[in-house]
Design a protein around this motif. Structure first.
Motif, short mmCIF file in Angstrom:
data_model
loop_
_atom_site.label_atom_id
_atom_site.label_comp_id
_atom_site.label_asym_id
_atom_site.label_seq_id
_atom_site.Cartn_x
_atom_site.Cartn_y
_atom_site.Cartn_z
N GLY A 87 0.81 -1.21 0.00
CA GLY A 87 0.00 0.00 0.00
C GLY A 87 0.84 1.26 0.00
O GLY A 87 0.62 2.19 -0.79
N ASN A 88 1.84 1.29 0.89
CA ASN A 88 2.74 2.44 0.99
C ASN A 88 3.51 2.63 -0.31
O ASN A 88 3.62 3.76 -0.83
N SER A 89 4.03 1.55 -0.87
CA SER A 89 4.83 1.63 -2.10
C SER A 89 3.98 2.10 -3.28
O SER A 89 4.43 2.89 -4.11
N THR A 90 2.74 1.62 -3.35
CA THR A 90 1.85 2.00 -4.46
C THR A 90 1.54 3.49 -4.42
O THR A 90 1.57 4.17 -5.46
N ILE A 91 1.25 4.01 -3.23
CA ILE A 91 0.96 5.44 -3.10
C ILE A 91 2.17 6.28 -3.48
O ILE A 91 2.08 7.25 -4.24
N ARG A 92 3.34 5.88 -2.96
CA ARG A 92 4.55 6.68 -3.25
C ARG A 92 4.92 6.58 -4.73
O ARG A 92 5.43 7.54 -5.31
N ALA A 93 4.68 5.42 -5.34
CA ALA A 93 4.98 5.26 -6.76
C ALA A 93 4.16 6.26 -7.59
O ALA A 93 4.66 6.87 -8.54
N LYS A 94 2.89 6.43 -7.22
CA LYS A 94 2.03 7.39 -7.94
C LYS A 94 2.54 8.81 -7.73
O LYS A 94 2.53 9.62 -8.67
N GLN A 95 2.97 9.11 -6.51
CA GLN A 95 3.46 10.46 -6.23
C GLN A 95 4.75 10.75 -6.98
O GLN A 95 4.97 11.87 -7.46
N LEU A 96 5.61 9.75 -7.11
CA LEU A 96 6.88 9.94 -7.83
C LEU A 96 6.65 10.06 -9.33
O LEU A 96 7.31 10.85 -10.01
N MET A 97 5.70 9.29 -9.83
CA MET A 97 5.42 9.30 -11.27
C MET A 97 4.71 10.59 -11.68
O MET A 97 4.94 11.14 -12.76
N MET A 98 3.82 11.05 -10.80
CA MET A 98 3.03 12.26 -11.09
C MET A 98 3.10 13.18 -9.88
O MET A 98 2.20 13.15 -9.02
#
Length: 457
Positions: free
Chosen positions: A168-179
């Motif tokens: 969950g944490n990784s998925t949220i941060r991945a979205k923030q890093l990508m966009m």
């Protein structure tokens, strides 16, 4: 194996919902055969495990796998022969890599270790796309909540553990890093923070959707009722822990919105999504769930199982096939009034205890995940179990890593614990090392990391 794009994953999820039962069964069997053939051809671990497997096999012909065995054979388990566990562990040592891709190919995540043995997983593009498509197509139990979420600005925040490479944490941060601009729309508040800090962040963010572990969200009820927390979400989505009917009702009444849950794990993503009737329907186009007893025998529909076997039909990088999960479920095949023909389940789930301490005449509540997530990051520990007794006394059962002195491991863990307690304003705590090792409940067989002895009496 052909990769699945995001658009294709969305199309496949949508098409499955229109299929007849026979078509669904045929598709599941086809995906299982393709996965097993690929695993046998590209994974040395599965090549050996399936050496005697007949050409025409059934699901029950496949041997059961488990977390500990797969971690011990990690380099032979993975089908990408260019990757080693040593490579990935080096990547994991830098917390700034949370949400980033190893060599721009794999997002690296670890399990929460609810059975005491954390697993390291790689998410390739297909895994990420299927996870996202299932969420987009099936996350909302009611379409009106999705519409209300969009109308209110589409801002969501989750109260989750942010100290590790959790899905969950990784998925949220991945979205923030990508966009990067998404940071105003997608937020994360650490479940490890003191309640006051979480409240401050939520008030500032003003989410339309609030997500989190039930034990953490429970602590926000009093904050909202007192006025210290002042948010108006249109939907609350819980996960990671069991959501009781009583807590669901209290959250709904306090925040004046619909509350729902889901059933997920790192190895399979979202296993089941909730419908309007509060039934957790298995995403059986992508996953196979088998309820079993303690000895690995099938458990009939409608009866409580001691464990389940999970088969992930879309992860070809690290095949999860008849993989043992220590959750107790009841599987239902009878039709659901919502119209979804997929089987549904009830789950007992993870049930660590909220800890209560006395400080200056006041009771201080600490959610179990705040403790668990900290101890999980102590590399000197293989397994642990914390017991809270009356009078702010804590006992720690540990199993140190093979190359670590037991006393040294305890000292490191004790320091981490006292620092975490201090963040909640709890200073006067006695932590002792138990002579016992972590153990399961003698009757239920369930493993709990955090046990409040006072509430168990």
């Amino acid at each position: 194996m052909k990769s699945i794009s995001m658009i294709k994953a969305l199309q496949l999820c949508g098409a499955y919902q229109k299929m007849a039962l026979l078509e669904r069964k045929t598709l599941q069997e086809q995906r299982l055969c393709e996965l097993v053939r690929y695993a046998k051809a590209h994974s040395p671990y599965f090549a050996e495990l399936y050496a005697e497997l007949p050409e025409h096999f059934t699901l029950s012909d496949l041997p059961i796998t488990n977390k500990r065995d797969l971690m011990e054979c990690w380099n032979d388990w993975i089908t990408d022969r260019s990757v080693t566990l040593e490579n990935i562990e080096a990547f994991l040592r830098d917390k700034d890599n949370i949400g980033r891709k190893w060599k721009k190919k794999y997002m690296v995540v670890t399990t929460s270790g609810s059975t005491g043995n954390p697993l390291v997983m790689l998410c390739d593009s297909t895994v990420n796309n299927v996870l996202a498509a299932v969420s987009a197509k099936r996350a909302y139990a009611r379409k009106e909540d999705m519409k209300a979420f969009i109308r209110q600005g589409g801002k969501s925040i989750g109260v989750y553990a942010d100290s590790g490479f959790y899905l969950g944490n990784s998925t949220i941060r991945a979205k923030q890093l990508m966009m990067p601009w998404k940071k105003r729309q997608i937020g994360l508040s650490s479940a490890l923070y003191a309640t006051e800090k979480i409240v401050e962040q939520l008030n500032r963010f003003q989410p339309a959707m609030l997500g989190g572990y039930p034990s953490n969200l429970e602590l926000l009820i009093e904050e909202q009722e007192s006025g210290r927390l002042n948010i108006s979400p249109v939907i609350i989505m819980t996960g990671g822990e069991y959501l009781s009917d009583s807590l669901r009702k209290r959250l709904a009444e306090t925040f004046h919105c619909y509350v729902q849950t889901s059933y997920a794990c790192t190895e399979g993503g979202t296993i089941a999504c909730e419908c309007r009737k509060k039934h957790l329907h298995i995403n059986d186009d992508w996953l196979i769930v088998e309820p079993i007893d303690r000895d690995g025998n099938p458990v009939p529909d409608g009866q409580r199982a001691d464990k389940l076997l999970l088969t992930n039909l879309y992860n070809y990088t690290q095949p999860i096939i008849r993989y043992e999960v220590a959750d107790r479920i009841i599987l239902h095949q009878e039709p659901c009034p919502c119209g979804n023909p997929s089987p549904w389940l009830q789950i007992e789930g993870r049930n660590d205890d909220v800890l209560t301490f006395e400080m200056d005449g006041k009771r201080v509540h600490i959610p179990p995940l705040a403790i668990y997530a900290e101890l999980k990051e102590v590399h000197e520990l293989r397994r642990f179990q914390l017991l809270k007794y009356h009078g702010n006394k804590v006992e720690l059962r540990i199993e140190p890593m093979a190359d670590t002195n037991r006393i040294k491991a305890f000292e490191v863990a004790c320091g981490v614990l006292k620092k975490r307690f201090s963040m909640y304003g709890v200073e006067d705590v006695t932590v002792t090392l138990s002579e016992e090792i972590p153990r399961q409940h003698p009757i239920s067989g369930k493993f709990k990391h955090i046990i409040n002895i006072e509430s168990s009496l």
